[in-house]
Each structure stands twice: as C-alpha cells, then as structure tokens.
Design a protein around this motif. Structure first.
Motif, mmCIF file in Angstrom:
data_model
loop_
_atom_site.group_PDB
_atom_site.id
_atom_site.type_symbol
_atom_site.label_atom_id
_atom_site.label_comp_id
_atom_site.label_asym_id
_atom_site.label_seq_id
_atom_site.Cartn_x
_atom_site.Cartn_y
_atom_site.Cartn_z
ATOM 1 N N CYS A 266 0.841 -1.201 0.000
ATOM 2 C CA CYS A 266 0.000 0.000 0.000
ATOM 3 C C CYS A 266 0.877 1.251 0.000
ATOM 4 C CB CYS A 266 -0.925 -0.010 1.216
ATOM 5 S SG CYS A 266 -2.062 -1.415 1.253
ATOM 6 N N HIS A 267 1.940 1.233 0.770
ATOM 7 C CA HIS A 267 2.918 2.327 0.791
ATOM 8 C C HIS A 267 3.542 2.497 -0.597
ATOM 9 C CE1 HIS A 267 6.357 4.622 2.706
ATOM 10 N NE2 HIS A 267 6.952 4.175 1.609
ATOM 11 N N GLU A 268 3.949 1.388 -1.206
ATOM 12 C CA GLU A 268 4.621 1.458 -2.503
ATOM 13 C C GLU A 268 3.677 1.954 -3.600
ATOM 14 O OE1 GLU A 268 7.794 1.179 -2.644
ATOM 15 O OE2 GLU A 268 7.998 0.471 -0.580
ATOM 16 N N MET A 269 2.413 1.562 -3.542
ATOM 17 C CA MET A 269 1.468 2.014 -4.571
ATOM 18 C C MET A 269 1.175 3.505 -4.454
ATOM 19 S SD MET A 269 0.830 -0.316 -6.737
ATOM 20 C CE MET A 269 -0.740 0.076 -7.536
ATOM 21 N N LEU A 270 1.262 4.055 -3.261
ATOM 22 C CA LEU A 270 1.128 5.505 -3.115
ATOM 23 C C LEU A 270 2.318 6.223 -3.744
ATOM 24 C CD1 LEU A 270 -0.357 5.518 0.482
ATOM 25 C CD2 LEU A 270 -1.510 6.363 -1.571
ATOM 26 N N HIS A 271 3.500 5.600 -3.684
ATOM 27 C CA HIS A 271 4.646 6.148 -4.425
ATOM 28 C C HIS A 271 4.359 6.152 -5.925
ATOM 29 C CE1 HIS A 271 7.494 6.929 -1.307
ATOM 30 N NE2 HIS A 271 7.700 5.672 -0.956
ATOM 31 N N CYS A 272 3.698 5.114 -6.403
ATOM 32 C CA CYS A 272 3.369 5.041 -7.831
ATOM 33 C C CYS A 272 2.457 6.195 -8.237
ATOM 34 C CB CYS A 272 2.702 3.701 -8.145
ATOM 35 S SG CYS A 272 3.774 2.261 -7.946
ATOM 36 N N SER A 288 9.636 14.025 2.075
ATOM 37 C CA SER A 288 8.231 14.364 1.892
ATOM 38 C C SER A 288 7.479 13.209 1.229
ATOM 39 C CB SER A 288 8.083 15.626 1.040
ATOM 40 O OG SER A 288 6.721 15.882 0.771
ATOM 41 N N ALA A 289 8.072 12.641 0.202
ATOM 42 C CA ALA A 289 7.435 11.519 -0.496
ATOM 43 C C ALA A 289 7.251 10.322 0.429
ATOM 44 C CB ALA A 289 8.266 11.124 -1.716
ATOM 45 N N GLU A 290 8.245 10.085 1.263
ATOM 46 C CA GLU A 290 8.135 8.961 2.187
ATOM 47 C C GLU A 290 7.084 9.226 3.260
ATOM 48 O OE1 GLU A 290 9.227 6.132 1.749
ATOM 49 O OE2 GLU A 290 10.781 6.426 0.248
ATOM 50 N N HIS A 291 7.009 10.464 3.714
ATOM 51 C CA HIS A 291 5.950 10.825 4.658
ATOM 52 C C HIS A 291 4.585 10.537 4.048
ATOM 53 C CE1 HIS A 291 2.745 13.534 5.998
ATOM 54 N NE2 HIS A 291 3.263 13.394 7.217
ATOM 55 N N ASP A 292 4.371 11.013 2.820
ATOM 56 C CA ASP A 292 3.050 10.921 2.207
ATOM 57 C C ASP A 292 2.654 9.473 1.925
ATOM 58 O OD1 ASP A 292 3.135 13.629 2.362
ATOM 59 O OD2 ASP A 292 3.205 14.005 0.202
ATOM 60 N N ALA A 293 3.606 8.651 1.511
ATOM 61 C CA ALA A 293 3.294 7.243 1.239
ATOM 62 C C ALA A 293 2.981 6.493 2.528
ATOM 63 C CB ALA A 293 4.457 6.586 0.503
ATOM 64 N N SER A 294 3.583 6.926 3.628
ATOM 65 C CA SER A 294 3.297 6.306 4.924
ATOM 66 C C SER A 294 1.978 6.832 5.491
ATOM 67 C CB SER A 294 4.429 6.609 5.915
ATOM 68 O OG SER A 294 5.668 6.153 5.422
ATOM 69 N N PHE A 295 1.712 8.101 5.253
ATOM 70 C CA PHE A 295 0.583 8.829 5.830
ATOM 71 C C PHE A 295 -0.750 8.121 5.592
ATOM 72 C CE2 PHE A 295 -2.595 12.289 5.459
ATOM 73 C CZ PHE A 295 -2.421 12.948 6.669
ATOM 74 N N ALA A 296 -0.967 7.607 4.389
ATOM 75 C CA ALA A 296 -2.259 7.010 4.041
ATOM 76 C C ALA A 296 -2.177 5.503 3.805
ATOM 77 C CB ALA A 296 -2.828 7.687 2.799
ATOM 78 N N SER A 297 -1.040 4.885 4.062
ATOM 79 C CA SER A 297 -0.851 3.488 3.651
ATOM 80 C C SER A 297 -1.780 2.523 4.381
ATOM 81 C CB SER A 297 0.612 3.069 3.840
ATOM 82 O OG SER A 297 1.014 3.203 5.194
ATOM 83 N N LEU A 298 -1.903 2.649 5.702
ATOM 84 C CA LEU A 298 -2.753 1.712 6.438
ATOM 85 C C LEU A 298 -4.228 2.049 6.280
ATOM 86 C CD1 LEU A 298 -0.719 0.979 9.700
ATOM 87 C CD2 LEU A 298 -0.912 -0.378 7.609
ATOM 88 N N SER A 299 -4.547 3.302 6.024
ATOM 89 C CA SER A 299 -5.930 3.653 5.692
ATOM 90 C C SER A 299 -6.316 2.998 4.366
ATOM 91 C CB SER A 299 -6.091 5.169 5.597
ATOM 92 O OG SER A 299 -5.661 5.817 6.769
ATOM 93 N N LEU A 300 -5.394 2.995 3.419
ATOM 94 C CA LEU A 300 -5.624 2.326 2.137
ATOM 95 C C LEU A 300 -5.783 0.828 2.337
ATOM 96 C CD1 LEU A 300 -5.765 2.321 -0.959
ATOM 97 C CD2 LEU A 300 -3.246 2.326 -0.989
ATOM 98 N N LEU A 301 -4.971 0.245 3.194
ATOM 99 C CA LEU A 301 -5.099 -1.187 3.496
ATOM 100 C C LEU A 301 -6.498 -1.504 4.024
ATOM 101 C CD1 LEU A 301 -3.993 -4.067 4.055
ATOM 102 C CD2 LEU A 301 -3.265 -3.213 6.277
ATOM 103 N N TRP A 302 -6.979 -0.670 4.939
ATOM 104 C CA TRP A 302 -8.301 -0.901 5.513
ATOM 105 C C TRP A 302 -9.370 -0.843 4.415
ATOM 106 C CZ3 TRP A 302 -8.731 -2.164 10.644
ATOM 107 C CH2 TRP A 302 -10.029 -2.292 11.156
ATOM 108 N N ALA A 303 -9.197 0.095 3.492
ATOM 109 C CA ALA A 303 -10.178 0.248 2.414
ATOM 110 C C ALA A 303 -10.195 -0.969 1.490
ATOM 111 C CB ALA A 303 -9.883 1.515 1.619
ATOM 112 N N ILE A 304 -9.029 -1.477 1.105
ATOM 113 C CA ILE A 304 -9.033 -2.622 0.184
ATOM 114 C C ILE A 304 -9.538 -3.881 0.880
ATOM 115 C CG2 ILE A 304 -7.159 -1.630 -1.195
ATOM 116 C CD1 ILE A 304 -5.317 -3.835 -0.037
ATOM 117 N N SER A 305 -9.441 -3.923 2.211
ATOM 118 C CA SER A 305 -9.954 -5.092 2.934
ATOM 119 C C SER A 305 -11.466 -5.207 2.800
ATOM 120 C CB SER A 305 -9.566 -5.024 4.411
ATOM 121 O OG SER A 305 -10.361 -4.080 5.124
#
Length: 424
Positions: A266-272, A288-305
């Motif tokens: 999820c973190h890596e796809m936000l980098h994409c 900054s890019a690493e912050h942003d990919a981390s910022f929403a990564s687990l929220s994205l995981l919850w959504a795809i679940s």
C-alpha cells in the motif's frame, strides 16, 4: 534468527497440518498464542534488560553508551511462572486486539481443534484461556504450542508471496484509480497502476547490496515493485531482516513478514501515484514523499480489505490482526529510540514531511524505516471518508515540487493510536 525446534511434532505431522490449515489461519493462531503469552514475555525481557544495564553501569564509572536504536535484536526470555494458567484479558487489550479476537473467534476455534486445542473463558467473561484434552493450559504449554506453530510456518513454500503481493497491488490500483482518477494529472492513473508488476529481488552476492535486497522498492519508470522473498535469500539477508523485525525464530519472522506483505505494498502504490502525478521531491532521501506514502498506507489497506474481490483474503479479523502486528512492532521500535530520534520523528511528522530529520537520522537506514512504520499506524483511519480526505490532501492539485505546498491544511482525522505522543 534461529529455526524453531518445537516439541512433539515430527516432519510428517508438520506436513500434514500445513496441508489442511491455510497459512492465514496458521498465522492467526500464532497471533492469538503470542497475545496470550506476551505479557509474561515482556516482563521477563524488561527484567533481563534492567539486570544487564545494572551490570554495565557497575563496570564503569562513566555513563553507559546509549542503546542502539537502529535494530531490534531478539531477546532470549524465560516465561515468568510458566506453570501458572495462561490467560488473555480482553479488558486490558487494545481496540485492535479485541476486535481481532471477537471477529476471528469462530475460525480460531475451528482451526485450534485441528491442533487438539480449544478456547474457553477463564474466571471472568473477558478472560480467554486455552484447553488441551479438557485441561486448561499453562503459560509454558501455550508457549510450546506457539513454537509448534512457528515450526509449521517456517517450512519452505508455506506462503505464496508473489500471489499475495499481486492481489494486494491489484486491489490498491483499483481503489486508488477510483478515488484519485479525477485529480489533475491523473487521467491515465488507472491504466498506469494496472501495469505495475511484482518482481522478487535478485541476490547479487555483494555484501554492500544486502540491505537493498532485503527491502521493498518502487521503480515506476519500469512499472515495477521489487520485494525480498525470504525463500530465496541467504543467511546474511535473513540476519538483516532479523534485526529489522526483531523476531526470535524463523517461523515467527515468517508470520510477521507475511502480515507486512499486506501493508507495505500500500505504501509502494502511493509512491506510484506520486510518480504518475509528476510530484517531485528534491530531497536526497525524499522525506516528503516517504511521509506521504506512509501517511495514508494503512488507511488504504483498511479500504481494500472491504473490497468484494478481497474478502477471501481478508477473512474476519485478519485486517485487525495486521494492525495488531503493526502496533506491536511500533511499540518495540519506540523503546529503542533515544531523545534525538523521538524529537526528529515528531518534527518530521508534525511538519507533514516538510522538515527532514537531522543528519544522524538520515545516515541511519534502519531508523528511517522505523519512522515510516510508526507514522503509518499513527495516521491510520478506518473511515472511508477520512481516507478520501487524506488522498485529497496528498494529491489533489499538488503537482511538481512538493515543497511549494508547505502551508497546505491537513485533513481532520480520527487517529486512534498516537503512540509517539503529541507535538514536538
């Protein structure tokens, strides 16, 4: 990291159990058993660390060196009062631990029975105990069963990492396309994200490459996310991963790594997405890019679940189990941070990636990874609207040099676990 030697099972028995119990179910059994014995294990670790520090202080008149913060070395332990009944107190558990157990209880009972075990209530309705042959189990007995499960999980080929990662990446591509497709610069976002392939890291044989070959990495120019496959790595690679994850046995590491294979993509796809939108982070380490990919990564995981095409993987309680593991890992990380690490983490977090940590942190690749992991759990949202607000904050009308948007207003979020404390 050692291979597990578990009592009571020969190789034939191990193969038979692996053949009938799905790896997801084996992992959740391991997670439950770990939750049961964790309080007794932690107390022993703390006692041993205190004794070791006292010994070091007695040897020298000078102040002891600060603890290394860039690794999580496994700590051997002895269970406290191993002959006493093992209990899991749900009232003392955090939200994810409780919801994991409540959602997974039916599956846990079914698959524990395949190991000759049963769940029951202790002296109160909030206390969970385990039974073997009708007799309540002691801490030592539960620990031995956990070693059995670790032995099962460390067998070659138990996990199909490629298939799991491909499923997660495909789900992220669909979710992000639906949520961000209308943003400026995102007209072909879906098409580009669907092209992303998973590629296992190759082992070069060069010592200096080991730390890179044990990491996930996105190369959107090649439409690739590379990943470490534990089944193809050398002992040197596994030693690096052992320090990163802090697991004591090969089996417990495999369980931990398997769970991370759902969150890291999820973190890596936000980098994409950052690449497709043409965002630029000129910082050498892309803070900054690493912050942003981390910022929403687990929220994205919850959504795809919650996607219909992922329900076979995200069985009841599985996403909570992933969060339980992430919280556990983050809590262990924080124990090893010194004042500098904590201060610099909060500076980076509270500036929303606009202020990079100091040089000593930037020179420490292990701590960089820890910063990203802790931020992910601190900013995790389970509400769909809050995830959308996070993505709007990260990507809408935010093209080119990301540092020109330093004054952007952050979204309101219901963050449940600010484990590193308030603002710096």
């Amino acid at each position: 990291m050692t291979s597990t030697t578990a009592p009571g099972r020969d190789r034939r028995e191990v193969e038979e159990v692996v053949a009938v119990i799905d790896p997801v179910q084996l992992c959740r059994i391991g997670s439950l058993l770990f939750l049961v014995i964790q309080p007794y294990k932690q107390k022993q670790q703390e006692k041993e660390e205190e004794e070791e520090e006292a010994k070091e202080e007695s040897k020298s008149d000078t102040a002891p060196e600060p603890k290394r913060r860039n690794s999580l070395p496994p700590t051997p332990y002895r269970l406290t009062q191993g002959d006493r009944v093992a209990e899991l107190d749900l009232e003392a558990a955090n939200e994810f631990e409780r919801t994991f157990f409540e959602a997974a209880e039916e599956d846990l009972m079914k698959h524990l029975a395949m190991l000759g075990l049963a769940l029951g209530r202790g002296d109160s309705s909030s206390t969970i105990v385990l039974y073997s042959k009708g007799v309540v189990m002691t801490r030592e007995q539960v620990h031995n069963v956990l070693l059995d499960v670790d032995l099962l999980l460390q067998q070659p080929g138990v996990f199909d990492f490629q298939r799991i990662l491909e499923r997660v990446v495909a789900a992220c591509a669909a979710e992000l396309s639906e949520r961000c497709g209308s943003f400026a610069g995102a007209s072909d976002l879906g098409a580009q994200l669907r092209q992303v392939k998973l590629v296992p890291n190759k082992v070069s044989g060069e010592e200096y490459m080991v730390k890179y070959e044990t990491s996930f990495c996105t190369n959107m120019s090649a439409r690739e996310i590379s990943y470490p496959n534990p089944y193809t790595l050398t002992d040197a690679h596994m030693e690096v991963l052992s320090r990163r994850y802090g697991e004591e046995t090969r089996g417990s590491f495999m369980r931990c790594f398997f769970l991370h294979c759902f969150s890291v993509p999820c973190h890596e796809m936000l980098h994409c997405v950052q690449h497709v939108l043409g965002q630029e982070d000129k910082d050498l380490l892309s803070w900054s890019a690493e912050h942003d990919a981390s910022f929403a990564s687990l929220s994205l995981l919850w959504a795809i679940s919650e996607r219909d095409d992922m329900r076979d993987l995200f069985v009841p309680g599985f996403r909570e189990e992933i969060m339980v593991e992430t919280l556990r890992w983050s809590a262990r990380v924080l124990v090893h941070w010194d004042d500098v690490a904590m201060r610099e983490y909060k500076k980076w977090r509270d500036s929303f990636g606009m202020q990079a940590p100091c040089k000593s942190i930037c020179d420490d690749s292990m701590t960089i990874g820890q910063f990203k992991g802790v931020l992910a759990i601190e900013r995790m949202c389970s509400d769909q609207a809050e995830l959308q607000a996070q993505l709007e904050f990260l990507f809408r009308d935010r093209l080119g040099d990301v540092y020109q948007y330093a004054d952007r207003k952050p979204p309101k979020m219901t963050n449940k676990f600010i484990i590193a404390g308030g603002g710096s």
